[in-house]
Write an enzyme that holds these catalytic residues in place. Structure first.
Site, short mmCIF file in Angstrom:
data_model
loop_
_atom_site.label_atom_id
_atom_site.label_comp_id
_atom_site.label_asym_id
_atom_site.label_seq_id
_atom_site.Cartn_x
_atom_site.Cartn_y
_atom_site.Cartn_z
N ASP A 18 0.83 -1.21 0.00
CA ASP A 18 0.00 0.00 0.00
C ASP A 18 0.87 1.26 0.00
OD1 ASP A 18 -2.35 1.42 0.01
OD2 ASP A 18 -2.67 1.26 2.18
N ASN A 66 -11.01 -2.53 -5.38
CA ASN A 66 -10.25 -1.53 -6.15
C ASN A 66 -10.92 -1.13 -7.48
OD1 ASN A 66 -7.03 -2.76 -4.97
ND2 ASN A 66 -8.20 -1.00 -4.26
C1 IPE Z 1 -5.41 -2.77 -0.20
O1 IPE Z 1 -5.10 -1.43 -0.31
C2 IPE Z 1 -5.38 -3.45 -1.53
C3 IPE Z 1 -4.07 -3.58 -2.15
C4 IPE Z 1 -2.92 -3.25 -1.62
C5 IPE Z 1 -4.06 -4.17 -3.47
P1 IPE Z 1 -6.23 -0.29 -0.48
O2 IPE Z 1 -5.51 0.99 -0.55
O3 IPE Z 1 -7.12 -0.63 -1.60
O4 IPE Z 1 -7.06 -0.43 0.88
P2 IPE Z 1 -7.93 0.67 1.64
O5 IPE Z 1 -8.89 1.23 0.66
O6 IPE Z 1 -6.97 1.69 2.15
O7 IPE Z 1 -8.56 -0.08 2.77
C1 IPE Z 2 -1.64 0.19 -3.27
O1 IPE Z 2 -1.40 1.57 -3.32
C2 IPE Z 2 -1.76 -0.43 -4.63
C3 IPE Z 2 -3.15 -0.80 -5.00
C4 IPE Z 2 -4.19 -0.78 -4.23
C5 IPE Z 2 -3.35 -1.21 -6.39
P1 IPE Z 2 -2.60 2.62 -3.31
O2 IPE Z 2 -2.98 2.90 -4.71
O3 IPE Z 2 -3.71 2.14 -2.44
O4 IPE Z 2 -1.89 3.88 -2.66
P2 IPE Z 2 -2.50 4.90 -1.62
O5 IPE Z 2 -3.03 4.09 -0.47
O6 IPE Z 2 -3.60 5.63 -2.33
O7 IPE Z 2 -1.37 5.77 -1.23
MG MG Z 3 -4.13 2.39 -0.48
#
Ligand code: IPE
Ligand code: IPE
Ligand code: MG
Length: 240
Positions: A18, A66
């Site tokens: 993340d 997502n």
């Molecule tokens: C979890 O991260 C999913 C992945 C790392 C693929 P998200 O960024 O989607 O999770 P939330 O929305 O902060 O809970």
């Molecule tokens: C995790 O990084 C990757 C995926 C969920 C695909 P994020 O895209 O959630 O990054 P932040 O949480 O917005 O910084």
């Molecule tokens: Mg995230």
């Protein structure tokens, strides 16, 4: 530091990668710039596994939630996954990595699914590191799909409802070929699991670290792993 002989190291590490979006934002760049930087880190971490004594690495690449992101981000991520598989297949094979995917493939485009299937077949005889990529994966979705398949077996008369126990259910999960994770790492400072490996992580240790995923180097990885050996896992029992 090598941990190959260190029996206290985790055998299966799962990572919620993340913080890509925030990493890009800090640089005034679009979110996809962060996802590309994040994808480059994956190779470094997979490569570090043998030295760290990690046999199974499971990474969360895209969740069932997502899809709620903008179309630009979602299609950019899908293109990145396709490109990643095409570019990395040979290196993964040469390094003895066996790659498998978990999650529901039904919503993914045919071209991507074909690449996923091919990479699984191409690396099927490898055994040095087992890399599992969670793509359109959600813990609740996985358990729901498993329950559905199980119910179908009962309906067809191939299984009795009396035989449904934790072990049987596990065999219907996407992760049927994996041991449970010993350690779950989440980067970027959020202390939640966001629907990742809900069933499998019942007794996992958790590490929530502030580092954003594109900054997660093999040294940070080694540091997190070295903390793991100091913990006492009790699995509900009282240890002497
Ligand atoms: C979890 O991260 C999913 C992945 C790392 C693929 P998200 O960024 O989607 O999770 P939330 O929305 O902060 O809970
Ligand atoms: C995790 O990084 C990757 C995926 C969920 C695909 P994020 O895209 O959630 O990054 P932040 O949480 O917005 O910084
Ligand atoms: Mg995230």
């Amino acid at each position: 530091m090598t941990r190959t002989d260190d029996k206290t190291g985790p055998n299966h590490v799962a990572v919620i990668m993340d913080g890509n979006g925030r990493w890009a934002q800090q640089r005034g760049r679009p979110r996809l710039f962060g996802h590309h930087a994040g994808a480059r880190r994956v190779r470094e971490i997979v490569r570090a596994c043998p030295d760290e004594g990690v046999k199974y690495l499971t990474i969360f690449a895209f969740s069932t939630e997502n899809w709620k992101r903008t179309q630009t981000e979602v299609s950019g991520l899908m293109a990145l996954f396709r490109r990643y598989i095409m570019r990395e297949a040979k290196a993964l094979f040469d390094e003895g990595v066996r790659v498998r995917f978990i999650g529901d493939r039904i919503k993914l485009d045919d071209k991507l699914v074909r690449l996923m299937d091919n990479l699984e077949m191409f690396t099927a005889d490898n055994d040095k590191v087992h890399l599992t990529i969670a793509l359109n994966y959600g813990g609740r979705d996985e358990v729901t799909r498993a329950a559905q398949r199980l119910a179908f077996e009962v309906e067809q008369g191939r299984l009795s409802y009396k035989d449904v126990d934790a072990e049987t259910l596990s065999k219907f999960l996407d992760t049927r070929f994996l041991p449970d994770p010993d350690l779950v790492i989440r980067t970027s400072g959020e202390a939640r699991i966001s629907n990742f490996l809900l069933w499998q992580s019942a007794y996992a240790e958790y590490e929530f670290i502030d580092t954003l995923w594109p900054d997660f180097t093999k040294d940070v990885f080694a540091q997190v792993l070295s903390g793991y050996g100091k913990r006492e896992r009790r699995f509900g029992a009282v240890l002497a």
